[in-house]
Scaffold this motif. Sequence first.
Motif, PDB file in Angstrom:
ATOM      1  N   TYR A 187       0.824  -1.200   0.000  1.00 34.97           N
ATOM      2  CA  TYR A 187       0.000   0.000   0.000  1.00 34.97           C
ATOM      3  C   TYR A 187       0.868   1.263   0.000  1.00 34.97           C
ATOM      4  N   TYR A 188       0.234   2.358  -0.365  1.00 31.05           N
ATOM      5  CA  TYR A 188       0.874   3.681  -0.350  1.00 31.05           C
ATOM      6  C   TYR A 188      -0.054   4.650   0.368  1.00 31.05           C
ATOM      7  N   ALA A 189       0.510   5.479   1.219  1.00 36.46           N
ATOM      8  CA  ALA A 189      -0.292   6.523   1.857  1.00 36.46           C
ATOM      9  C   ALA A 189      -0.943   7.403   0.801  1.00 36.46           C
ATOM     10  N   LYS A 219      -9.186  10.392   0.894  1.00 36.14           N
ATOM     11  CA  LYS A 219      -9.802  10.146   2.199  1.00 36.14           C
ATOM     12  C   LYS A 219      -9.229  11.082   3.259  1.00 36.14           C
ATOM     13  N   PHE A 220      -7.900  11.318   3.183  1.00 36.76           N
ATOM     14  CA  PHE A 220      -7.291  12.241   4.131  1.00 36.76           C
ATOM     15  C   PHE A 220      -7.931  13.630   4.006  1.00 36.76           C
ATOM     16  N   TYR A 221      -8.158  14.043   2.778  1.00 32.26           N
ATOM     17  CA  TYR A 221      -8.768  15.362   2.538  1.00 32.26           C
ATOM     18  C   TYR A 221     -10.177  15.406   3.118  1.00 32.26           C
ATOM     19  N   TYR A 273      -0.537  13.304  11.030  1.00 35.48           N
ATOM     20  CA  TYR A 273      -1.961  13.265  10.716  1.00 35.48           C
ATOM     21  C   TYR A 273      -2.293  12.052   9.852  1.00 35.48           C
ATOM     22  N   ALA A 274      -1.467  11.792   8.866  1.00 32.75           N
ATOM     23  CA  ALA A 274      -1.766  10.723   7.911  1.00 32.75           C
ATOM     24  C   ALA A 274      -1.594   9.337   8.515  1.00 32.75           C
ATOM     25  N   LEU A 298      -1.372  12.587  19.974  1.00 33.59           N
ATOM     26  CA  LEU A 298      -1.817  13.144  18.701  1.00 33.59           C
ATOM     27  C   LEU A 298      -2.389  12.033  17.812  1.00 33.59           C
ATOM     28  N   TYR A 299      -1.723  10.883  17.800  1.00 31.25           N
ATOM     29  CA  TYR A 299      -2.202   9.722  17.051  1.00 31.25           C
ATOM     30  C   TYR A 299      -3.631   9.377  17.486  1.00 31.25           C
ATOM     31  N   ASP A 300      -3.814   9.297  18.804  1.00 32.06           N
ATOM     32  CA  ASP A 300      -5.139   8.944  19.333  1.00 32.06           C
ATOM     33  C   ASP A 300      -6.165  10.050  19.075  1.00 32.06           C
ATOM     34  N   TRP A 301      -5.726  11.313  19.157  1.00 29.69           N
ATOM     35  CA  TRP A 301      -6.632  12.440  18.918  1.00 29.69           C
ATOM     36  C   TRP A 301      -7.183  12.392  17.497  1.00 29.69           C
ATOM     37  N   VAL A 302      -6.322  12.159  16.514  1.00 28.41           N
ATOM     38  CA  VAL A 302      -6.762  12.109  15.120  1.00 28.41           C
ATOM     39  C   VAL A 302      -7.807  11.015  14.934  1.00 28.41           C
TER      40      VAL A 302
END
Length: 556
Positions: free
Chosen positions: A105-107, A113-115, A221-222, A247-251
Amino acid sequence: MNKSKEEIAEDSNVSSNFIHSIIDEYVEANPNNKIHTRFPPEPNGYLHIGHAKAICIDFGTAQKYNGLCNLRFDDTNPTKEDVEYVESIKEDVKWLGFDWGDRLYYASNYFDKFYDYAVKLIKKGKAYVDDLNAEQIREYRGTLTEPGKNSPHRDRSVEENLDLFERMKKGEFPDGSRVLRAKMDMASPNLNMRDPVIYRISHASHHNTGDKWCIYPMYDYAHPLEDAIEGITHSLCTLEFEDHRPLYDWVLRECEVENPPRQIEFARLNVTNMVTSKRKLKAFVDDAVVDGWDDPRMPTISGLRRRGYTPEAIRDFCDRVGVAKADSMVDIALLEHCLRDDLKLKASRVMAVLDPIKVVITNYPEGQVEYLEVENNQESPEMGSREVPFSRILYIDREDFMENPPKKYFRLFPGNEVRFKNAYFVKCNEVIKDENGEIVELHCTYDPETKSGSGFTGRKVKGTIHWVSAQHAIDAEVRLYDYLLVEDEENEGEMKLNSESLKVQKAKLEPALGEAKSGDKFQFIRHGYFSVDTKDTTKEKLVFNRTVSLKSSWKK
């Protein structure tokens, strides 16, 4: 299906650690969920020995629990990424013995979806477009002892933020003029939670998406969203990301992700005399300190592979180092010990003369050649034997002769007798020198009754030296490598580049090595383990790299 705790305990091939203890609890609470991990390299350089540990942990954990592990490229920064790095990473993971199946896979595949998730955060009032530049953002951020200050653009309306973010996407603004920031807490004791940037403008072509995007998500974020999209259960990463976990958990929480993955941190691998920073390694390459990412002095996986390391040795090393919660420094001697342990049963033991001096056996018949049978590896009889030619004129290593030796020197010197390995007793009678006084030739005699393997039980000799028949010798270039970094004696605790990290010699090898193929590994008797160079060896030129010396300094 995942293994039960009892089955895992009975699996003696897998070392347990604190990560597995956490996963054991998860398995007990979620017996029907498959464990799913990922190895997520950024394609901005070649992988190094530290990544090898992460690969072993990510894929090894999945294997232990009969789960899955993805290979995913975190390609969110197009200005530093390249297809060359992507291909090298895939090759390294495969070479280490791991398989991602159809889960490559690639980010960048998730950019849409990120957008959409970013738009969702804006609508919830959890993200805003900021006009501060990078330097101003740093100034507003505060310090470890002082809270940050809110940006003057922090309270823009949802409508204005949505409009500006859409225009950022359309390319209306130049690089660095605007960013999208998460709205958290500028007074947080954790600097990572002080309204971190989650999108920046970059009018750069991407190796996977081309020119479709001119805004790109930030890693912090990603990454959690990538894990969530792929159904990762446990996101294993190195210790520097521990402060990023909130931050990981917040996102994940604010994007309202179902079944969020759990991030677990482990200590990164630090090895003496090695650099495990892609930025510094890239500088070595860019500044021509080394001959590319795969230079055998580099701690990259490709460099170790070219030098002659085996995947089994690296996996053994990673297993012995273990998985810890605190950073530490591992002696490079352990890595070399693991390599010797692996090669000693695999590599044929051959004769190679790295600094030749000619020996003439004056009483050996001119034109005669004998073929002596020699075991390939005494510790591995199944490797069989080969025939080595013996003739009147031979080469020995210059260090195996001394004209005026000290006491307890048991090699060749005038009047002394030694055994030529797998051959005869040989006695030095005369030393021939050139006009500069340099020894160029030794005249010796041999005792035909002392042939190795003939059952000779007469007098004894204390020294045995290796040799090569001059008539049959193969010419080769031999590269003797030392550590790229050594301790700086003038600055205690600091490391410096080693000016003696590479020495090149012209060597004479026994003829069997003329059939050696790229990557083949041998033990040069008394000199160490060597591998045929995979890059510079040609039909016309045979190049060997010294993989590791024979002497181990590792203390078990």
